[in-house]
Design an enzyme around this catalytic site. Structure first.
Site, PDB file in Angstrom:
ATOM      1  N   GLY A 159       0.836  -1.205   0.000  1.00 48.62           N
ATOM      2  CA  GLY A 159       0.000   0.000   0.000  1.00 48.62           C
ATOM      3  C   GLY A 159       0.862   1.242   0.000  1.00 48.62           C
ATOM      4  O   GLY A 159       0.496   2.264   0.576  1.00 48.62           O
ATOM      5  N   GLY A 184      -0.568   4.654  -0.981  1.00 46.06           N
ATOM      6  CA  GLY A 184      -1.745   5.101  -0.249  1.00 46.06           C
ATOM      7  C   GLY A 184      -1.411   6.137   0.802  1.00 46.06           C
ATOM      8  O   GLY A 184      -0.234   6.454   1.050  1.00 46.06           O
ATOM      9  N   LYS A 218      -0.739   0.639  -8.017  1.00 45.53           N
ATOM     10  CA  LYS A 218      -0.141   1.692  -8.833  1.00 45.53           C
ATOM     11  C   LYS A 218       1.375   1.536  -8.763  1.00 45.53           C
ATOM     12  O   LYS A 218       1.998   1.877  -7.772  1.00 45.53           O
ATOM     13  CB  LYS A 218      -0.552   3.065  -8.302  1.00 45.53           C
ATOM     14  CG  LYS A 218       0.078   4.236  -9.031  1.00 45.53           C
ATOM     15  CD  LYS A 218      -0.315   5.544  -8.358  1.00 45.53           C
ATOM     16  CE  LYS A 218       0.398   6.729  -9.008  1.00 45.53           C
ATOM     17  NZ  LYS A 218       0.083   8.007  -8.324  1.00 45.53           N
ATOM     18  N   ALA A 276      -2.378  -4.110   8.836  1.00 51.53           N
ATOM     19  CA  ALA A 276      -3.073  -2.957   9.408  1.00 51.53           C
ATOM     20  C   ALA A 276      -4.249  -2.526   8.536  1.00 51.53           C
ATOM     21  O   ALA A 276      -4.891  -1.522   8.817  1.00 51.53           O
ATOM     22  CB  ALA A 276      -2.093  -1.793   9.574  1.00 51.53           C
ATOM     23  N   THR A 277      -4.536  -3.289   7.482  1.00 51.64           N
ATOM     24  CA  THR A 277      -5.666  -2.995   6.610  1.00 51.64           C
ATOM     25  C   THR A 277      -6.969  -3.326   7.332  1.00 51.64           C
ATOM     26  O   THR A 277      -7.066  -4.358   8.003  1.00 51.64           O
ATOM     27  CB  THR A 277      -5.558  -3.812   5.309  1.00 51.64           C
ATOM     28  OG1 THR A 277      -4.376  -3.408   4.619  1.00 51.64           O
ATOM     29  CG2 THR A 277      -6.754  -3.602   4.411  1.00 51.64           C
ATOM     30  N   THR A 278      -7.975  -2.464   7.187  1.00 53.26           N
ATOM     31  CA  THR A 278      -9.252  -2.657   7.873  1.00 53.26           C
ATOM     32  C   THR A 278     -10.310  -3.163   6.895  1.00 53.26           C
ATOM     33  O   THR A 278     -10.097  -3.249   5.693  1.00 53.26           O
ATOM     34  CB  THR A 278      -9.719  -1.356   8.522  1.00 53.26           C
ATOM     35  OG1 THR A 278      -9.902  -0.347   7.514  1.00 53.26           O
ATOM     36  CG2 THR A 278      -8.701  -0.861   9.536  1.00 53.26           C
ATOM     37  N   ASN A 304      -6.860  -1.522  14.585  1.00 51.86           N
ATOM     38  CA  ASN A 304      -6.387  -0.161  14.820  1.00 51.86           C
ATOM     39  C   ASN A 304      -5.000  -0.237  15.437  1.00 51.86           C
ATOM     40  O   ASN A 304      -4.805  -0.884  16.467  1.00 51.86           O
ATOM     41  CB  ASN A 304      -7.342   0.600  15.742  1.00 51.86           C
ATOM     42  CG  ASN A 304      -7.027   2.078  15.806  1.00 51.86           C
ATOM     43  OD1 ASN A 304      -5.945   2.489  16.198  1.00 51.86           O
ATOM     44  ND2 ASN A 304      -7.989   2.895  15.419  1.00 51.86           N
ATOM     45  N   HIS A 346     -15.219   9.611  10.682  1.00 49.28           N
ATOM     46  CA  HIS A 346     -14.040   9.513   9.818  1.00 49.28           C
ATOM     47  C   HIS A 346     -14.179  10.430   8.608  1.00 49.28           C
ATOM     48  O   HIS A 346     -15.257  10.963   8.334  1.00 49.28           O
ATOM     49  CB  HIS A 346     -13.825   8.067   9.336  1.00 49.28           C
ATOM     50  CG  HIS A 346     -13.252   7.167  10.382  1.00 49.28           C
ATOM     51  ND1 HIS A 346     -14.030   6.498  11.295  1.00 49.28           N
ATOM     52  CD2 HIS A 346     -11.967   6.826  10.665  1.00 49.28           C
ATOM     53  CE1 HIS A 346     -13.256   5.789  12.090  1.00 49.28           C
ATOM     54  NE2 HIS A 346     -11.996   5.972  11.736  1.00 49.28           N
ATOM     55  N   LYS A 405     -13.341   7.434   3.478  1.00 47.58           N
ATOM     56  CA  LYS A 405     -13.314   6.095   4.082  1.00 47.58           C
ATOM     57  C   LYS A 405     -14.425   5.241   3.476  1.00 47.58           C
ATOM     58  O   LYS A 405     -15.579   5.656   3.417  1.00 47.58           O
ATOM     59  CB  LYS A 405     -13.474   6.185   5.601  1.00 47.58           C
ATOM     60  CG  LYS A 405     -13.303   4.854   6.307  1.00 47.58           C
ATOM     61  CD  LYS A 405     -13.180   5.036   7.809  1.00 47.58           C
ATOM     62  CE  LYS A 405     -13.043   3.692   8.528  1.00 47.58           C
ATOM     63  NZ  LYS A 405     -11.822   2.973   8.103  1.00 47.58           N
TER      64      LYS A 405
END
Length: 251
Positions: free
Chosen positions: A8, A11, A36, A85-87, A111, A142, A146
């Site tokens: 990521g 990002g 990307k 750590a991706t939600t 988190n 948020h 999101k």
């Protein structure tokens, strides 16, 4: 020095981590992964982990939930520890993480903030004393970019409360209608999206003539990057297994 592959990389969180590592000699990002492609100075960015040629000690993932299953498979092939750590991960991906953790160290938290995870400890301490006399509600806010609602953190907080409840709560996502019973056995979880809010979570304990609020506000994304780096430092010394902030904070 801990050598990191950053998933990521292009990002928002990828760029925050890259900036933080640039000023910290303890870490080095040797390569990035992103849909990307293209370099993010001073390291190359590949389309997948299978393409990465650089040697590394750990993978940190702040990507998108759909890319995580393939990343996990590639991480297992390379025998690299991974911090996820991706939600917004579905149950199937969570189960995949736990299965892969039998062969490599896997760290997951919805988190990465140290403050949020201390808040969880506080919630689990006070909930048993309040459960029978207080309604419990949650509001999370948020930024307008999101994608998932409610947030993974809101569900993390709700699950931590439910874990210590004698009577398990039914999650109610927003309230609508004219005949709501508003039962104490329910926990309302309400999502707000707007502007550039990094993240705000408020847990309300509402009793007869008294109100307790526990609130966490993220003032920048740096707190999540800091937590992910601490998790990486912790994970590179661990045996295969499934780890969380609970183990990190007690270490």
């Amino acid at each position: 020095m801990i050598r990191i592959i950053l998933s990521g990389a292009h990002g928002r969180m990828g760029k925050v981590i890259a900036d933080m590592v640039a000023n910290n000699p303890t870490y080095e990002i040797v390569a990035g992964i992103d849909r990307k492609k293209g370099p993010l100075a001073p390291f190359p960015v590949y389309g997948s982990l299978s393409e990465v040629k650089e040697e590394a000690d750990v993978v940190i993932d702040f990507s998108y939930f759909e890319t995580v299953p393939t990343l996990l498979k590639d991480t297992q092939k390379k025998a690299l520890p991974i911090v996820i750590a991706t939600t917004g991960l579905p149950a199937a991906t969570l189960n995949q993480m736990k299965k892969i953790a039998e062969t490599i160290p896997v760290f997951f938290s919805a988190n990465m903030s140290l403050g949020i995870n201390v808040l969880i400890q506080a919630l689990q301490q006070i909930t048993p004393n309040l459960e029978s006399d207080f309604d419990i509600e949650m509001i999370e806010k948020h930024h307008n970019q999101k994608k998932d609602a409610p947030s993974g953190t809101a569900l993390l907080l709700a699950d931590s409360i439910n874990e210590v409840c004698q009577t398990k709560k039914e999650y109610l996502f927003g309230r609508q209608g004219n005949h709501n019973e508003n039962l104490r056995s329910q926990m309302g979880i309400h999502a707000v999206r707007g502007g550039t809010i990094p993240g705000e979570h408020t847990v309300l304990f509402a009793g007869q003539d008294e109100l307790i609020e526990l609130k966490h506000t993220a003032l920048s994304r740096d707190i999540f990057a800091n937590g992910a780096l601490k998790a990486a430092s912790f994970l590179v010394t661990q045996a295969p297994g499934f780890y969380s902030m609970k183990e990190l904070l007690s270490n």
